[in-house]
Each structure stands twice: as C-alpha cells, then as structure tokens.
Design a protein around this motif. Structure first.
Motif, PDB file in Angstrom:
ATOM      1  N   TRP A 204      -2.730   5.642   1.151  1.00  0.00           N
ATOM      2  CA  TRP A 204      -2.870   6.367   2.421  1.00  0.00           C
ATOM      3  C   TRP A 204      -3.688   5.503   3.359  1.00  0.00           C
ATOM      4  O   TRP A 204      -4.909   5.553   3.376  1.00  0.00           O
ATOM      5  CB  TRP A 204      -3.546   7.709   2.172  1.00  0.00           C
ATOM      6  N   THR A 205      -2.999   4.640   4.099  1.00  0.00           N
ATOM      7  CA  THR A 205      -3.673   3.580   4.836  1.00  0.00           C
ATOM      8  C   THR A 205      -3.437   3.701   6.340  1.00  0.00           C
ATOM      9  O   THR A 205      -2.547   4.415   6.796  1.00  0.00           O
ATOM     10  CB  THR A 205      -3.169   2.210   4.369  1.00  0.00           C
ATOM     11  N   TRP A 206      -4.232   2.950   7.092  1.00  0.00           N
ATOM     12  CA  TRP A 206      -4.197   3.009   8.552  1.00  0.00           C
ATOM     13  C   TRP A 206      -3.863   1.665   9.178  1.00  0.00           C
ATOM     14  O   TRP A 206      -3.851   1.543  10.402  1.00  0.00           O
ATOM     15  CB  TRP A 206      -5.577   3.436   9.080  1.00  0.00           C
ATOM     16  N   GLU A 207      -3.578   0.617   8.386  1.00  0.00           N
ATOM     17  CA  GLU A 207      -3.499  -0.745   8.920  1.00  0.00           C
ATOM     18  C   GLU A 207      -2.334  -0.945   9.887  1.00  0.00           C
ATOM     19  O   GLU A 207      -1.305  -0.291   9.792  1.00  0.00           O
ATOM     20  CB  GLU A 207      -3.368  -1.752   7.777  1.00  0.00           C
ATOM     21  N   LEU A 218       1.564  -0.576   9.177  1.00  0.00           N
ATOM     22  CA  LEU A 218       1.694  -0.740   7.727  1.00  0.00           C
ATOM     23  C   LEU A 218       1.288   0.539   7.003  1.00  0.00           C
ATOM     24  O   LEU A 218       1.114   0.534   5.791  1.00  0.00           O
ATOM     25  CB  LEU A 218       0.790  -1.882   7.244  1.00  0.00           C
ATOM     26  N   SER A 219       1.164   1.615   7.739  1.00  0.00           N
ATOM     27  CA  SER A 219       0.504   2.826   7.268  1.00  0.00           C
ATOM     28  C   SER A 219       1.481   3.821   6.650  1.00  0.00           C
ATOM     29  O   SER A 219       2.348   4.362   7.340  1.00  0.00           O
ATOM     30  CB  SER A 219      -0.235   3.489   8.438  1.00  0.00           C
ATOM     31  N   LYS A 220       1.308   4.095   5.351  1.00  0.00           N
ATOM     32  CA  LYS A 220       2.084   5.162   4.728  1.00  0.00           C
ATOM     33  C   LYS A 220       1.640   6.522   5.275  1.00  0.00           C
ATOM     34  O   LYS A 220       2.405   7.480   5.257  1.00  0.00           O
ATOM     35  CB  LYS A 220       1.942   5.122   3.218  1.00  0.00           C
ATOM     36  N   ARG A 221       0.434   6.584   5.752  1.00  0.00           N
ATOM     37  CA  ARG A 221      -0.034   7.806   6.421  1.00  0.00           C
ATOM     38  C   ARG A 221       0.868   8.120   7.609  1.00  0.00           C
ATOM     39  O   ARG A 221       1.378   9.236   7.742  1.00  0.00           O
ATOM     40  CB  ARG A 221      -1.476   7.611   6.889  1.00  0.00           C
TER      41      ARG A 221
END
Length: 381
Positions: A204-207, A218-221
């Motif tokens: 669960w990322t914000w990149e 790049l965010s699955k979030r």
C-alpha cells in the motif's frame, strides 16, 4: 547449464509470502529442467549485526525446505548500490566458492538489477530479468543501475516495443516473457463456494515517478481506490490483504470498509509461501488492480500473482495493461478498464464459475507453466 539467479527482495522481507512464492518458481522450475542453479540473495545491512545474521540465517533455513540451501548464499553489503565483494558479509558457502561459481556460470539471471558493478563484471554472460516494466526503465534514466551492462534483456512488459507503449526502451532490445508457475507447487483446488471473496494481496504505497513532464503513479493504493465502490455495485464479497501499516493518515481502511471491502493483514494471512497458497485457495477469484504506471504506459504487464490464482483454478479479473495480445481473455481471465467493465466481469465469473475455473487452470497448465516459459527465456538468452 549452470545458471546463477540474483535477487534482493527476500532476505530482509521474511513476512512476504507472495514475494517468496514468486521467486521460488525460478530455481524450482530451472532445476526441474535439469539445470544447475545457484541462488545469490543480496541484502543491505540494517546496521545491527545480530539482526542481519538472523535475517540471513532465516533465509537459508527457508530455502533448505526446498533442497536449495547448498546452492544458495546471502551477500550482505552496507550499501546495495556499492557492491565491493571484498567488503561483503557472506552467509552460506565461502566467498571463494561463490567467486568460482560466478566465473564458471553459463548465465547470470539478474532480477531487477540486483547485482551491480563491480560484482556484475565477474559474470561472463549477464541477463537482466525485468518484472517491473516502465518502472525499471524510467528509473534507469534517472539512476545508474547497470542496465546496459547486460547482454540480454528479458521483460514481462509484452508491449515495450509497440508504438503505443510509453515506456522508454533505452536503446535496448527487450525480449518478452510471461510470468509462470512451477506446477507441482500448485494443485487445482475445489470451488470454495459463492460466499468466498474476490481478493488480492498488495503493498500500500504512495510513490510516483516523473518522466518527460508526466507524473506516473507506482501506488497500489491509487490503483485500488479507483474501485472502492466495486463491492457495493456488485453485491458480493471483496477482500484485500493490504499492508496499510499502523499509520493510516488518509483513513484508507475506513474508505475501503465503507465501500464494502474486507481488509486483512497480509503479514498474518500470507506470511509464508504455504500461507500465501492457502489464502489464494480460499478466494473465489482475484481482483487485480496493477500499479497505474503499467496501465498508463500500456506495458502489457501481467501479474505473477494472477498466474498463481489461475493455477489453483481461480479466475482473474484484471485491469487492462495491454496484456490481451499475449494472454487469452474472456474465459478464466477477464480484463477491464473502468468500474462498469469490472462489474460486468465479476458478474460473468459468477454466472458460470465452473467454466471460468476450468479455463483458469488450463491457462496455467498450457501457457503459464514454468517448463514452457523458462525454455522460451533460455532460448532468448
């Protein structure tokens, strides 16, 4: 052949059952084809020697369960971008043995540029294996990763050389391959019943990356929040094993739960390869929302996790990245571009589950099996 596999994502991530399962397909599949395999796992020191030793020994203990420990080593560096072999902490065979193996290897398969210079130069035939198309290539325009120091470039980005793919090719030829499963690890499982959820497992990322004035996520979030209302629209169970972490500044758990999603901790339900398989087996199907960069650049990426669902006889509903040119869709795998298409795909899976389940397993056995894909990858080398 003697094939060295190099990776850098497992020793420091013992709770990542899905990542472990993905990587195990390589040595097990190559060994089944009759090749000699040596696995080098690289790791950056956490600064605590006792903790470093614990991670490395745990890695070797885990691969021992698959008969891989005698052919595996952990190389630990203070900085993975500066790989001076003389300063590495070595776990497993002695350094001299590892250097002899590097000298004698017919191929190095270097996953995601795990091995860098000067260590990379010790291998005569170097192959880059890319499982993050677009992300890796754009990163290579901004950082020196040694991409061009390889003789062959393999990628799960099936469309990297197509005119409508927005990822840079870096002046290199990227030879496509499909993710795969070592079938003896994956037996078809009985129908779990209509109450079982559509599910997936994710970080669960914000990149983000910037490239030619574009911001690429790049965010699955971001990927899953686009479909936060999917359970409410379909009237059925959805579950996400998402590592959101203790801090949740945007209250994402609340938003997902309000949309009808069940949220569980992947580090509890899928923290080993065996638990990972069990979690997938208990699911009705996968709902796959990839990193937005794969969709926005039209890379043709398809998930190794989705292939694992298919091998168990679990259909996959996947947001389209352009993979339809290489992955048959319509039965077993259904693609979507927006919420309405996703809802229709879910309804179709439930309309004739047995048909889609059978087709899912057939695709895994016929197209995504390790024998077929590894032979094609070796031929490209």
């Amino acid at each position: 052949m003697l094939i060295v596999l190099a990776n850098s994502s497992l020793a420091s991530y013992p709770l990542g059952g899905g990542v472990w399962s993905w990587m195990l397909q390589y040595p097990l599949g190559l060994r089944a084809l009759g090749h000699d395999v040596f696995w080098i796992e690289l790791m950056e020191s956490c600064g605590d020697p006792a903790r470093d030793r614990e991670f490395a020994n745990d890695f070797l203990a885990r691969v021992a369960a698959y008969g891989l420990a005698p052919q595996s080593a952990v190389l630990m560096f203070e900085d993975l971008d500066v790989q001076d072999i003389d300063r590495a902490q070595v776990y497993g065979p002695p350094l001299r043995t590892i250097l002899d193996i590097a000298h004698d290897a017919d191929l190095l398969w270097n996953l995601a540029c795990s091995i860098r210079q000067p260590l990379l130069a010790k291998f005569a035939r170097r192959v880059l294996v890319d499982v993050d198309p677009g992300h890796l290539q754009i990163s290579a325009t901004q950082f020196e990763m040694g991409v061009s120091d390889h003789h062959v470039h393999l990628s799960v980005g099936a469309r990297l050389h197509d005119p409508d793919c927005g990822a840079p090719t870096l002046g290199l030829t990227w030879r496509p391959f499909l993710p795969f499963v070592y079938l003896p690890m994956w037996e078809a499982a009985p129908d779990p019943g209509p109450e079982a959820p559509f599910s997936s497992i994710t970080q669960w990322t914000w990149e983000e990356l910037s490239y030619h004035g574009r911001t690429l996520s790049l965010s699955k979030r971001a990927a899953y929040l686009r479909y936060v209302d999917l359970p409410a629209h379909t009237g059925r169970a959805f579950e996400l094993a998402a590592f959101i972490g203790d801090k949740d500044p945007a209250h994402d758990r609340e938003a997902l739960r309000n949309g009808g999603w069940r949220i569980v901790d992947p580090h509890k339900v899928a923290n080993t390869p065996e638990a990972y398989r069990g979690y997938l087996r208990a699911s009705r199907a996968e709902i796959s929302c990839p990193k937005p960069i794969f969709r926005e650049l039209n890379t043709g990426w398809f998930s190794d996790r989705s292939v694992s669902y298919l091998a168990l006889g679990r259909p996959v509903v996947a947001e389209d990245t352009g993979f339809g040119d290489v992955v048959p869709t319509g039965r077993g795998v259904l693609k979507f571009r927006d919420s309405e298409e996703a809802q229709a795909a879910v309804a179709e899976i439930d309309r004739d589950y047995s048909l889609h389940s059978r087709r899912a397993r057939e695709l895994a056995c016929d197209l995504f099996n390790s024998d077929r894909q590894l032979k094609a990858m070796l031929a490209a080398c």
